[in-house]
Scaffold this active site. Structure first.
Site, PDB file in Angstrom:
ATOM      1  CG  HIS A  40      -0.214   2.203  -9.242  1.00 46.54           C
ATOM      2  ND1 HIS A  40      -0.433   1.783  -7.948  1.00 46.54           N
ATOM      3  CD2 HIS A  40      -1.319   2.929  -9.587  1.00 46.54           C
ATOM      4  CE1 HIS A  40      -1.616   2.243  -7.537  1.00 46.54           C
ATOM      5  NE2 HIS A  40      -2.160   2.950  -8.506  1.00 46.54           N
ATOM      6  CG  ASP A  49      -2.087   0.940   1.109  1.00 48.85           C
ATOM      7  OD1 ASP A  49      -2.371   1.385  -0.027  1.00 48.85           O
ATOM      8  OD2 ASP A  49      -2.722   1.248   2.136  1.00 48.85           O
ATOM      9  N   GLY A  50       0.337   2.339  -0.578  1.00 50.40           N
ATOM     10  CA  GLY A  50       1.003   3.643  -0.507  1.00 50.40           C
ATOM     11  C   GLY A  50       1.570   4.153  -1.821  1.00 50.40           C
ATOM     12  NE  ARG A  83      -7.845   0.948   5.392  1.00 46.96           N
ATOM     13  CZ  ARG A  83      -7.590   2.252   5.617  1.00 46.96           C
ATOM     14  NH1 ARG A  83      -7.773   2.763   6.818  1.00 46.96           N
ATOM     15  NH2 ARG A  83      -7.152   3.025   4.644  1.00 46.96           N
ATOM     16  CG  ASN A 104      -7.925  -1.992  -5.135  1.00 43.54           C
ATOM     17  OD1 ASN A 104      -7.005  -2.787  -4.940  1.00 43.54           O
ATOM     18  ND2 ASN A 104      -8.175  -0.991  -4.294  1.00 43.54           N
ATOM     19  CD1 TRP A 105     -13.103  -5.604  -9.014  1.00 42.37           C
ATOM     20  CD2 TRP A 105     -12.368  -4.754 -10.946  1.00 42.37           C
ATOM     21  NE1 TRP A 105     -12.437  -6.609  -9.691  1.00 42.37           N
ATOM     22  CE2 TRP A 105     -11.975  -6.115 -10.883  1.00 42.37           C
ATOM     23  CE3 TRP A 105     -12.009  -4.016 -12.081  1.00 42.37           C
ATOM     24  CZ2 TRP A 105     -11.257  -6.754 -11.886  1.00 42.37           C
ATOM     25  CZ3 TRP A 105     -11.282  -4.650 -13.090  1.00 42.37           C
ATOM     26  CH2 TRP A 105     -10.916  -6.000 -12.993  1.00 42.37           C
ATOM     27  CB  SER A 114      -8.881  -5.250  -3.019  1.00 43.25           C
ATOM     28  OG  SER A 114      -9.392  -3.948  -3.259  1.00 43.25           O
ATOM     29  CD  GLU A 170       3.069 -13.064  15.723  1.00 41.15           C
ATOM     30  OE1 GLU A 170       3.168 -11.871  16.065  1.00 41.15           O
ATOM     31  OE2 GLU A 170       2.575 -13.946  16.450  1.00 41.15           O
ATOM     32  N   GLY A 187      -0.060   5.510  -4.302  1.00 39.46           N
ATOM     33  CA  GLY A 187      -0.714   6.779  -4.642  1.00 39.46           C
ATOM     34  C   GLY A 187      -0.121   7.924  -3.838  1.00 39.46           C
ATOM     35  NE  ARG A 188      -1.505   6.514   1.353  1.00 38.40           N
ATOM     36  CZ  ARG A 188      -1.690   5.591   2.283  1.00 38.40           C
ATOM     37  NH1 ARG A 188      -1.475   5.877   3.555  1.00 38.40           N
ATOM     38  NH2 ARG A 188      -2.079   4.378   1.936  1.00 38.40           N
TER      39      ARG A 188
HETATM   40  C1  IPE Z   1      -5.483  -2.743  -0.154  1.00 35.39           C
HETATM   41  O1  IPE Z   1      -5.107  -1.432  -0.351  1.00 35.39           O
HETATM   42  C2  IPE Z   1      -5.519  -3.474  -1.461  1.00 35.39           C
HETATM   43  C3  IPE Z   1      -4.227  -3.712  -2.085  1.00 35.39           C
HETATM   44  C4  IPE Z   1      -3.062  -3.456  -1.582  1.00 35.39           C
HETATM   45  C5  IPE Z   1      -4.307  -4.316  -3.390  1.00 35.39           C
HETATM   46  P1  IPE Z   1      -6.200  -0.276  -0.544  1.00 35.39           P
HETATM   47  O2  IPE Z   1      -5.452   0.988  -0.651  1.00 35.39           O
HETATM   48  O3  IPE Z   1      -7.124  -0.615  -1.633  1.00 35.39           O
HETATM   49  O4  IPE Z   1      -7.006  -0.370   0.833  1.00 35.39           O
HETATM   50  P2  IPE Z   1      -7.753   0.727   1.675  1.00 35.39           P
HETATM   51  O5  IPE Z   1      -8.678   1.415   0.724  1.00 35.39           O
HETATM   52  O6  IPE Z   1      -6.716   1.640   2.234  1.00 35.39           O
HETATM   53  O7  IPE Z   1      -8.442  -0.041   2.741  1.00 35.39           O
HETATM   54  C1  IPE Z   2      -1.485   0.196  -3.379  1.00 40.46           C
HETATM   55  O1  IPE Z   2      -1.307   1.563  -3.399  1.00 40.46           O
HETATM   56  C2  IPE Z   2      -1.729  -0.387  -4.722  1.00 40.46           C
HETATM   57  C3  IPE Z   2      -3.113  -0.847  -4.968  1.00 40.46           C
HETATM   58  C4  IPE Z   2      -4.090  -0.828  -4.105  1.00 40.46           C
HETATM   59  C5  IPE Z   2      -3.391  -1.365  -6.290  1.00 40.46           C
HETATM   60  P1  IPE Z   2      -2.529   2.594  -3.380  1.00 40.46           P
HETATM   61  O2  IPE Z   2      -2.896   2.877  -4.795  1.00 40.46           O
HETATM   62  O3  IPE Z   2      -3.635   2.081  -2.539  1.00 40.46           O
HETATM   63  O4  IPE Z   2      -1.833   3.833  -2.719  1.00 40.46           O
HETATM   64  P2  IPE Z   2      -2.482   4.862  -1.692  1.00 40.46           P
HETATM   65  O5  IPE Z   2      -3.058   4.060  -0.569  1.00 40.46           O
HETATM   66  O6  IPE Z   2      -3.520   5.622  -2.427  1.00 40.46           O
HETATM   67  O7  IPE Z   2      -1.338   5.709  -1.261  1.00 40.46           O
HETATM   68 MG    MG Z   3      -4.104   2.359  -0.565  1.00 40.03          MG
END
Ligand code: IPE
Ligand code: IPE
Ligand code: MG
Length: 247
Positions: A42, A25-26, A199, A73-74, A70, A212, A28-29
């Site tokens: 990405h 995760d992260g 989460r 994510n759709w 996920s 863990e 986008g940020r």
């Molecule tokens: C979880 O990340 C799904 C994946 C890493 C593929 P998300 O960014 O989609 O989850 P939320 O929205 O923070 O719960």
């Molecule tokens: C995880 O990064 C990749 C996927 C869920 C596909 P995010 O795209 O969720 O990045 P943030 O959470 O927005 O930073």
């Molecule tokens: Mg995310």
């Protein structure tokens, strides 16, 4: 590639987790911080995927499961979904030779039918090419949702009862697990989530019962080999009690 724990990693091979799962995760940020398009995040994230796959193989981890997309994510913008699908295809094509060389078998969990045709085709090719590899299993969770997985398993078990193949009383924790995507896999021993979110986001709800959990604030594109090894060391120092008391 060496299948033993790399000598200088400082890890105890006898306490190595057999299955590591990662919520990546992260991205986008990471991009936002740099005023870049989310897709750039990405793209950089794919580099981290390569590093984690390589490092896991080097350290002799038998199962690595990566949450890549996920069911939720759709709901992202079409353009982002399509960029993610393109990156996935590119990753599969570029990584297949290295997977072959290093004995890595690809596996998927999730609603693969929902993925675009070209992605399914590329996936099939890589799955087929790496089918016989035995040193490590790399599972990509794609269009994956833990609740959908459990609901699907309940439907399959109910159908088996209806067809007279099993009795309701035959459904136990162990036999039920066989209806899940992960039928032939051990449960994850370690779950890592990057970018500081505490989460599960619908990931492996059944399988994470005694896993863990390690959450790091590092954004996925910034996650390094050193930090990964540190987390594995931290895992080795934890006492896993499984409801019992300390020995
Ligand atoms: C979880 O990340 C799904 C994946 C890493 C593929 P998300 O960014 O989609 O989850 P939320 O929205 O923070 O719960
Ligand atoms: C995880 O990064 C990749 C996927 C869920 C596909 P995010 O795209 O969720 O990045 P943030 O959470 O927005 O930073
Ligand atoms: Mg995310």
């Amino acid at each position: 590639m060496k299948s033993e724990v790399a000598e200088n990693s400082g890890l105890d091979p006898s306490k190595r987790p057999c299955h590591v799962a990662v919520i990546m995760d992260g991205n986008g940020r990471w991009a936002k911080k740099r005023l870049l398009n989310r897709v750039k995040g990405h793209e950089r994230g794919v580099e981290t995927v390569r590093m984690v796959v390589r490092t896991s193989r080097e350290l002799g981890i038998r199962h690595l499961t990566l949450y890549a997309f996920s069911t939720e994510n759709w709901q992202r913008p079409k353009s982002e979904i399509s960029a993610l699908m393109t990156l996935l295809r590119r990753f599969l094509v570029s990584e297949t030779p290295e997977m072959q060389e290093n004995g890595i078998r690809l596996n998927t969990i999730g609603e693969i039918d929902r993925l675009p045709g070209e992605v399914r085709q590329t996936l099939d090719q890589t799955l087929e090419a790496t089918r016989e590899n035995e040193d490590m299993c790399l599972t990509l969770a794609l269009s994956y949702g833990g609740r959908a997985e459990i609901a699907g398993a309940v439907r399959a078990a109910a159908a088996a009862v209806k067809e007279g193949k099993i009795e309701p009383g035959d459904i136990t924790e162990k036999s039920f697990s066989k209806y899940l995507y992960t039928a032939d896999m051990p449960d994850p021993e370690l779950l890592i989530r990057t970018s500081g979110e505490f989460r599960i986001s619908n990931f492996m709800l059944w399988q994470l019962a005694y896993t863990e959990i390690f959450v790091t604030p590092t954004l996925w594109p910034d996650f390094t080999r050193e930090e990964y090894i540190d987390i594995l060391k931290n895992f080795q120092d934890r006492e896993r009690r499984f409801g019992r008391i300390s020995s």
